[in-house]
Design a protein around this motif. Structure first.
Motif, PDB file in Angstrom:
ATOM      1  N   ILE A 154      47.247 -41.763   9.944  1.00  0.00           N
ATOM      2  CA  ILE A 154      45.964 -41.142   9.605  1.00  0.00           C
ATOM      3  C   ILE A 154      44.844 -42.049  10.079  1.00  0.00           C
ATOM      4  O   ILE A 154      44.935 -43.280   9.962  1.00  0.00           O
ATOM      5  CB  ILE A 154      45.845 -40.923   8.079  1.00  0.00           C
ATOM      6  N   LEU A 155      43.781 -41.477  10.615  1.00  0.00           N
ATOM      7  CA  LEU A 155      42.621 -42.264  11.020  1.00  0.00           C
ATOM      8  C   LEU A 155      41.353 -41.676  10.422  1.00  0.00           C
ATOM      9  O   LEU A 155      41.241 -40.457  10.260  1.00  0.00           O
ATOM     10  CB  LEU A 155      42.516 -42.322  12.537  1.00  0.00           C
ATOM     11  N   MET A 156      40.414 -42.551  10.074  1.00  0.00           N
ATOM     12  CA  MET A 156      39.115 -42.163   9.541  1.00  0.00           C
ATOM     13  C   MET A 156      38.054 -43.063  10.177  1.00  0.00           C
ATOM     14  O   MET A 156      38.318 -44.238  10.451  1.00  0.00           O
ATOM     15  CB  MET A 156      39.044 -42.350   8.027  1.00  0.00           C
ATOM     16  N   TYR A 157      36.856 -42.521  10.378  1.00  0.00           N
ATOM     17  CA  TYR A 157      35.794 -43.367  10.918  1.00  0.00           C
ATOM     18  C   TYR A 157      34.429 -42.807  10.551  1.00  0.00           C
ATOM     19  O   TYR A 157      34.278 -41.615  10.240  1.00  0.00           O
ATOM     20  CB  TYR A 157      35.912 -43.499  12.441  1.00  0.00           C
ATOM     21  N   ASN A 158      33.438 -43.683  10.598  1.00  0.00           N
ATOM     22  CA  ASN A 158      32.036 -43.276  10.486  1.00  0.00           C
ATOM     23  C   ASN A 158      31.235 -44.091  11.480  1.00  0.00           C
ATOM     24  O   ASN A 158      31.364 -45.318  11.562  1.00  0.00           O
ATOM     25  CB  ASN A 158      31.496 -43.490   9.078  1.00  0.00           C
ATOM     26  N   ASP A 159      30.397 -43.399  12.268  1.00  0.00           N
ATOM     27  CA  ASP A 159      29.628 -44.016  13.342  1.00  0.00           C
ATOM     28  C   ASP A 159      28.155 -43.653  13.136  1.00  0.00           C
ATOM     29  O   ASP A 159      27.769 -42.496  13.304  1.00  0.00           O
ATOM     30  CB  ASP A 159      30.143 -43.499  14.687  1.00  0.00           C
ATOM     31  N   ALA A 160      27.345 -44.644  12.741  1.00  0.00           N
ATOM     32  CA  ALA A 160      25.911 -44.432  12.519  1.00  0.00           C
ATOM     33  C   ALA A 160      25.133 -45.021  13.687  1.00  0.00           C
ATOM     34  O   ALA A 160      25.498 -46.091  14.211  1.00  0.00           O
ATOM     35  CB  ALA A 160      25.471 -45.077  11.210  1.00  0.00           C
ATOM     36  N   GLU A 172      21.442 -40.468  14.197  1.00  0.00           N
ATOM     37  CA  GLU A 172      22.587 -39.559  14.189  1.00  0.00           C
ATOM     38  C   GLU A 172      23.714 -40.220  13.416  1.00  0.00           C
ATOM     39  O   GLU A 172      23.843 -41.451  13.413  1.00  0.00           O
ATOM     40  CB  GLU A 172      23.029 -39.259  15.629  1.00  0.00           C
ATOM     41  N   ASN A 173      24.515 -39.412  12.764  1.00  0.00           N
ATOM     42  CA  ASN A 173      25.701 -39.924  12.080  1.00  0.00           C
ATOM     43  C   ASN A 173      26.909 -39.067  12.433  1.00  0.00           C
ATOM     44  O   ASN A 173      26.811 -37.841  12.522  1.00  0.00           O
ATOM     45  CB  ASN A 173      25.517 -39.930  10.560  1.00  0.00           C
ATOM     46  N   ARG A 174      28.050 -39.735  12.642  1.00  0.00           N
ATOM     47  CA  ARG A 174      29.283 -39.045  13.009  1.00  0.00           C
ATOM     48  C   ARG A 174      30.396 -39.508  12.070  1.00  0.00           C
ATOM     49  O   ARG A 174      30.669 -40.708  11.962  1.00  0.00           O
ATOM     50  CB  ARG A 174      29.671 -39.363  14.454  1.00  0.00           C
ATOM     51  N   ALA A 175      31.037 -38.566  11.417  1.00  0.00           N
ATOM     52  CA  ALA A 175      32.160 -38.868  10.530  1.00  0.00           C
ATOM     53  C   ALA A 175      33.358 -38.065  10.980  1.00  0.00           C
ATOM     54  O   ALA A 175      33.226 -36.899  11.368  1.00  0.00           O
ATOM     55  CB  ALA A 175      31.815 -38.535   9.080  1.00  0.00           C
ATOM     56  N   PHE A 193      39.227 -33.836  13.432  1.00  0.00           N
ATOM     57  CA  PHE A 193      38.026 -33.046  13.164  1.00  0.00           C
ATOM     58  C   PHE A 193      36.894 -34.011  12.878  1.00  0.00           C
ATOM     59  O   PHE A 193      37.078 -35.025  12.177  1.00  0.00           O
ATOM     60  CB  PHE A 193      38.257 -32.139  11.958  1.00  0.00           C
ATOM     61  N   SER A 194      35.713 -33.736  13.427  1.00  0.00           N
ATOM     62  CA  SER A 194      34.560 -34.592  13.141  1.00  0.00           C
ATOM     63  C   SER A 194      33.303 -33.754  12.973  1.00  0.00           C
ATOM     64  O   SER A 194      33.225 -32.609  13.427  1.00  0.00           O
ATOM     65  CB  SER A 194      34.358 -35.642  14.244  1.00  0.00           C
ATOM     66  N   TYR A 195      32.343 -34.359  12.303  1.00  0.00           N
ATOM     67  CA  TYR A 195      31.075 -33.697  11.994  1.00  0.00           C
ATOM     68  C   TYR A 195      29.935 -34.633  12.370  1.00  0.00           C
ATOM     69  O   TYR A 195      29.950 -35.818  12.008  1.00  0.00           O
ATOM     70  CB  TYR A 195      31.027 -33.364  10.501  1.00  0.00           C
ATOM     71  N   ARG A 196      28.970 -34.126  13.118  1.00  0.00           N
ATOM     72  CA  ARG A 196      27.828 -34.925  13.549  1.00  0.00           C
ATOM     73  C   ARG A 196      26.536 -34.320  13.016  1.00  0.00           C
ATOM     74  O   ARG A 196      26.335 -33.108  13.096  1.00  0.00           O
ATOM     75  CB  ARG A 196      27.768 -35.003  15.076  1.00  0.00           C
ATOM     76  N   THR A 197      25.664 -35.174  12.517  1.00  0.00           N
ATOM     77  CA  THR A 197      24.321 -34.778  12.089  1.00  0.00           C
ATOM     78  C   THR A 197      23.318 -35.407  13.039  1.00  0.00           C
ATOM     79  O   THR A 197      23.298 -36.636  13.212  1.00  0.00           O
ATOM     80  CB  THR A 197      24.034 -35.258  10.655  1.00  0.00           C
ATOM     81  N   LYS A 198      22.464 -34.596  13.665  1.00  0.00           N
ATOM     82  CA  LYS A 198      21.489 -35.073  14.640  1.00  0.00           C
ATOM     83  C   LYS A 198      20.062 -34.909  14.107  1.00  0.00           C
ATOM     84  O   LYS A 198      19.840 -34.282  13.094  1.00  0.00           O
ATOM     85  CB  LYS A 198      21.646 -34.294  15.954  1.00  0.00           C
ATOM     86  N   ASN A 199      19.108 -35.517  14.820  1.00  0.00           N
ATOM     87  CA  ASN A 199      17.663 -35.412  14.534  1.00  0.00           C
ATOM     88  C   ASN A 199      17.266 -36.074  13.220  1.00  0.00           C
ATOM     89  O   ASN A 199      16.251 -35.706  12.613  1.00  0.00           O
ATOM     90  CB  ASN A 199      17.208 -33.948  14.522  1.00  0.00           C
ATOM     91  N   ILE A 200      18.039 -37.056  12.747  1.00  0.00           N
ATOM     92  CA  ILE A 200      17.653 -37.822  11.571  1.00  0.00           C
ATOM     93  C   ILE A 200      16.434 -38.683  11.926  1.00  0.00           C
ATOM     94  O   ILE A 200      16.300 -39.162  13.051  1.00  0.00           O
ATOM     95  CB  ILE A 200      18.823 -38.704  11.093  1.00  0.00           C
ATOM     96  N   PHE A 201      15.530 -38.876  10.982  1.00  0.00           N
ATOM     97  CA  PHE A 201      14.292 -39.655  11.149  1.00  0.00           C
ATOM     98  C   PHE A 201      13.281 -38.968  12.066  1.00  0.00           C
ATOM     99  O   PHE A 201      12.391 -39.619  12.611  1.00  0.00           O
ATOM    100  CB  PHE A 201      14.570 -41.074  11.683  1.00  0.00           C
TER     101      PHE A 201
END
Length: 220
Positions: A154-160, A172-175, A193-201
């Motif tokens: 299993i792998l997990m990550y978070n990229d800010a 942007e944040n990617r989990a 599966f990953s989820y990205r949030t864009k346009n932060i700040f």
């Protein structure tokens, strides 16, 4: 915990400004010494909702990178990426990217946590951007304490990250989560599966990207 956070973020994205993407990646790596290693990758962004028109392929990106081990726990690296944006259109856009990074490992009890800090210089046909990224990742075998050939993990990550130039600042944040198949020392495959949030700040609406990731790794 990351499974829960990713699920909550994904639920909040439904009904908003959301892109659905299939992201296939093929990677080939080799070593020239015990300390120095190289990697080439080919990555694509394919829009699931626009699969029958010119927006089907959002970009194609060949990548080259290298890393040098300072110690068993610390690596320095760099690389060059070349992105072709909207390649099915005539007069497509482009981006050339340089990167420098440091990776290191810490332990929480007997759990291994991987860290990566990266600086990027992004030369686009429309503008220039700097970007700083910090990634935390964790993987563990499903059988026993050590990953052996033929086992899964299993792998997990978070990229800010933040991107900026003289007139722009955004985040942007990617989990992500995934399942890996470790066939042997030369081959592995990951489905995630990953989820990205864009346009932060920024004053723009948040953008959401939901991705199915398929990654093939080959080592020499």
């Amino acid at each position: 915990m990351l499974f829960l956070i990713t699920g909550m973020l994904t639920n909040s994205a439904f009904g908003q400004n959301t892109d659905w993407i299939w992201r296939p990646v093929v990677s080939y790596s080799w070593k020239s010494s015990d300390q120095l290693s190289y990697s080439t990758k080919l990555e694509m962004f394919n829009s699931v909702t626009d699969f029958d028109n010119q927006e089907a392929i959002q970009y194609i990106e060949p990548q080259f990178s290298f890393s040098y081990s300072l110690s068993p726990r610390v690596k320095l690296g760099g690389g060059f990426y070349s992105r072709w944006v909207d390649p099915l259109y005539s007069g497509y856009a482009y981006e050339q990217r340089l990167l420098q990074q440091i990776g290191f490992v810490t332990y929480l009890g007997d759990r291994r946590i991987a860290h990566r800090a990266r600086i990027e210089q992004r030369f686009r046909n429309t503008n220039y951007l700097n970007r700083f990224r910090y990634q935390l990742s964790y993987d563990f075998p499903l059988q026993g304490d050590r990953l052996d050939p033929g086992e899964n993990y299993i792998l997990m990550y978070n990229d800010a990250m933040v991107a900026f130039n003289k007139s722009t600042f955004s985040g942007e944040n990617r989990a992500g989560v995934g399942l890996g198949w470790y066939f042997n020392s030369k081959r592995k495959f990951e489905l995630g599966f990953s989820y990205r949030t864009k346009n932060i700040f920024t004053d723009r609406d948040l953008g959401h990207v939901l991705l199915l990731n398929t990654l093939f790794y080959f080592n020499r």
